[in-house]
Design an enzyme around this catalytic site. Structure first.
Site, PDB file in Angstrom:
ATOM      1  N   SER A 181       0.943  -1.148   0.077  1.00 42.54           N
ATOM      2  CA  SER A 181       0.165  -0.111  -0.163  1.00 42.54           C
ATOM      3  C   SER A 181       0.734   1.344   0.065  1.00 42.54           C
ATOM      4  O   SER A 181       1.916   1.461  -0.772  1.00 42.54           O
ATOM      5  CB  SER A 181      -0.701  -0.069   1.071  1.00 42.54           C
ATOM      6  N   ASP A 433      -8.357  -5.449  -5.980  1.00 40.59           N
ATOM      7  CA  ASP A 433      -7.905  -4.452  -5.164  1.00 40.59           C
ATOM      8  C   ASP A 433      -8.314  -3.324  -5.813  1.00 40.59           C
ATOM      9  O   ASP A 433      -7.569  -2.733  -7.046  1.00 40.59           O
ATOM     10  CB  ASP A 433      -6.672  -4.515  -4.810  1.00 40.59           C
ATOM     11  N   HIS A 458      -5.983  -6.484  -1.420  1.00 39.95           N
ATOM     12  CA  HIS A 458      -4.963  -5.497  -1.071  1.00 39.95           C
ATOM     13  C   HIS A 458      -3.932  -6.308  -0.567  1.00 39.95           C
ATOM     14  O   HIS A 458      -4.005  -6.954   0.507  1.00 39.95           O
ATOM     15  CB  HIS A 458      -5.485  -4.391  -0.288  1.00 39.95           C
TER      16      HIS A 458
END
Length: 499
Positions: A181, A433, A458
């Site tokens: 991320s 995602d 994710h």
């Protein structure tokens, strides 16, 4: 970071395996890949033990007037390190408590033995315990002035040099950056800005192109919608229809009372602003669920069942129901996210994810350099129509923090899409995602490679191995370790060459 098979099929993942991967296998033969696919025994055997350490970091790495320091926390585990031979896997901490990230990045623990690695998890400044001004760190924009990605990368570089100066046998140990991320963005940028410090980077679910006008602002919400659309007939349509139903019912005081009671809200809806916040809370819920649509029970943001989007969609099969019946089912759906364990007595509109995430700090970063344009139209997605309005965004940031966002800063500093001069970065993205819309999904060069994981949410590939993992994520992890081994082999060959 918010921070994610049908339509995709297997073809996107297959594309990621073509080209350099095929050549690598033919040149180096069949590499010994075992740790990335074997059962995760580290937790059962108590092998995830780490030491908590601190280093004095400059508050400002780039100026000279501010000469004070703060304590940056980092975690270190060296159970599998081979002195003078192994590697350092360095987790570039993101917006939250570093212990939480360490416990949710099982991939590093799984491959530590295979790569003879020291594991280091570095906490990002202004998060967890790493507060430059202690309790005053969030008091005003002046104290928050040093919360930037550039300062964080400098922290990481200083920390690595400190480790090599203080741990005997590590002076020439190669370092690989790993992050997911925002942490994945930092891992990629770390390799770009400090190639003399890290030999490569794994950037998982890293939307480095979700800035300025590098990608369409509506891509994020379209992907979320597609996740729900393919997880159940009528599911995305039910959510799209719910917005108008909420507006109709919220038009009266009795309607507000009904909504508050039906959704078991901790604080009842009373004003127009409350209703706006309620709808934004619902929007955020659908986004979070899509991000953590993992194939097994997990508690990354909230405790959730396996494939939570499919579970939620079981309640949203009929988009043409009367308003109240539709919204009762919407409640049952969001209750899966907020109350899967059954322990919540009411639902809190101000709490959408684990406390380990530093949402306050991220709010400031989003109002300065991390400006990610997003929009929705209610036609190609299931959300309420909302244009990207930078002026309004800037005004809200100034009201909240007293700062103005700089939307072009990140592309200017890190290159935007002009990054082909760099090397040794793996960009992995999951097809489920929503953040993949701003990620690198195709190979740029032979050493800037993309891996698509169709059934992945994710940064699923950074999580610990699980028997329910789809084959695509197992294969992705093998490929990631393979590339790391190539980097390490090259580093050893270069080191052996006479000067």
């Amino acid at each position: 970071m918010r921070v994610f098979a049908g339509l995709w099929g297997g073809w996107l993942f297959c594309l990621a395996w073509v080209g350099d991967f095929g050549r690598a296998w033919s040149i180096f033969g069949h590499p010994h890949l075992y740790a990335a696919s074997r059962p995760d025994s580290s937790r059962l055997l108590g092998l995830r033990a780490y030491r908590t350490c601190y280093i004095a970091q400059k508050i400002d790495h780039f100026g000279f007037a501010e000469d004070r320091t703060f304590k940056q926390r980092y975690l270190i585990a060296d159970q599998h390190w081979k002195k003078d031979a192994g590697s350092i896997l360095f987790y570039t901490g993101n917006e939250g408590d570093i212990a939480w990230f360490a416990n949710n990045t099982g991939f590093m623990w799984n491959v530590a033995e295979e790569l003879d690695a020291i594991l280091v998890f570095a906490e990002h400044r202004y998060y967890g315990e790493s507060l430059p001004f202690g309790n005053k760190s969030y008091t005003d924009a002046k104290h928050l002035n040093y919360l930037t990605s550039q300062q964080a990368l400098a922290d990481f570089a200083v920390l690595i040099q400190h480790l090599k100066n203080t741990i005997p046998g590590t002076q020439n140990t190669p370092v690989i950056a790993i992050g997911g991320s925002y942490g994945g963005m930092l891992a990629a940028w770390f390799r770009m800005k400090y190639p003399h410090v890290v030999i490569g980077a794994l950037a998982a679910s890293a939307p480095i192109w979700q800035f300025d006008s590098l990608v369409p602002c509506g891509s994020f919400h379209k992907i979320v919608t597609e996740d729900f659309k393919k997880s159940g007939v009528g599911c995305s349509e039910s959510i799209r229809n719910s917005w108008a139903a909420i507006k109709r019912i919220a038009d009266t005081e009795k309607g507000l009372q009904w909504l508050s009671h039906t959704f078991r809200l901790c604080s009842p809806l009373k004003t127009t602003t409350d209703v706006i916040n309620f709808r934004e809370w619902l929007s955020g819920t659908w986004i979070y669920v899509a991000m953590v649509d993992y194939p097994y029970e997990a508690a990354f943001l909230q405790p959730l069942p396996a494939w939570p989007v499919k579970v939620i969609c079981k309640y949203l099969k009929n988009p043409k129901q009367p308003d109240r019946l539709l919204l009762q089912n919407i409640f049952r759906a969001v209750n899966i996210y907020y109350n899967y364990t059954g322990h919540a007595s009411c639902l809190n509109l101000t709490r959408t994810a684990t406390k380990s995430l530093g949402l306050k700090g991220w709010s400031y970063q989003a109002c300065t350099e991390m400006v990610m344009p997003m929009c929705s139209d209610g036609i190609n997605d299931m959300f309420e129509p909302q244009k990207w309005d930078f002026h309004s965004y800037s005004e809200s940031c100034f009201k909240a923090w007293g700062v103005r966002p700089r939307p072009s800063l990140i592309p200017t500093i890190y290159g935007g899409k002009n990054i082909s001069a760099h090397s040794n970065i793996i960009f992995s993205n999951g097809g489920l995602d929503p953040w993949y819309g701003g990620g690198v999904t195709k190979n740029i060069t032979d050493t800037l490679v993309a891996i698509m994981i169709p059934e992945g949410a994710h940064h699923l590939d950074l999580r610990a191995k699980n028997p329910s993992d789809p084959s695509s994520v197992r294969q992705a992890r093998l490929l990631e370790v393979h590339y790391m081994k190539l980097w390490l082999q090259k580093h050893k060959r270069v080191k052996k060459c006479p000067k």
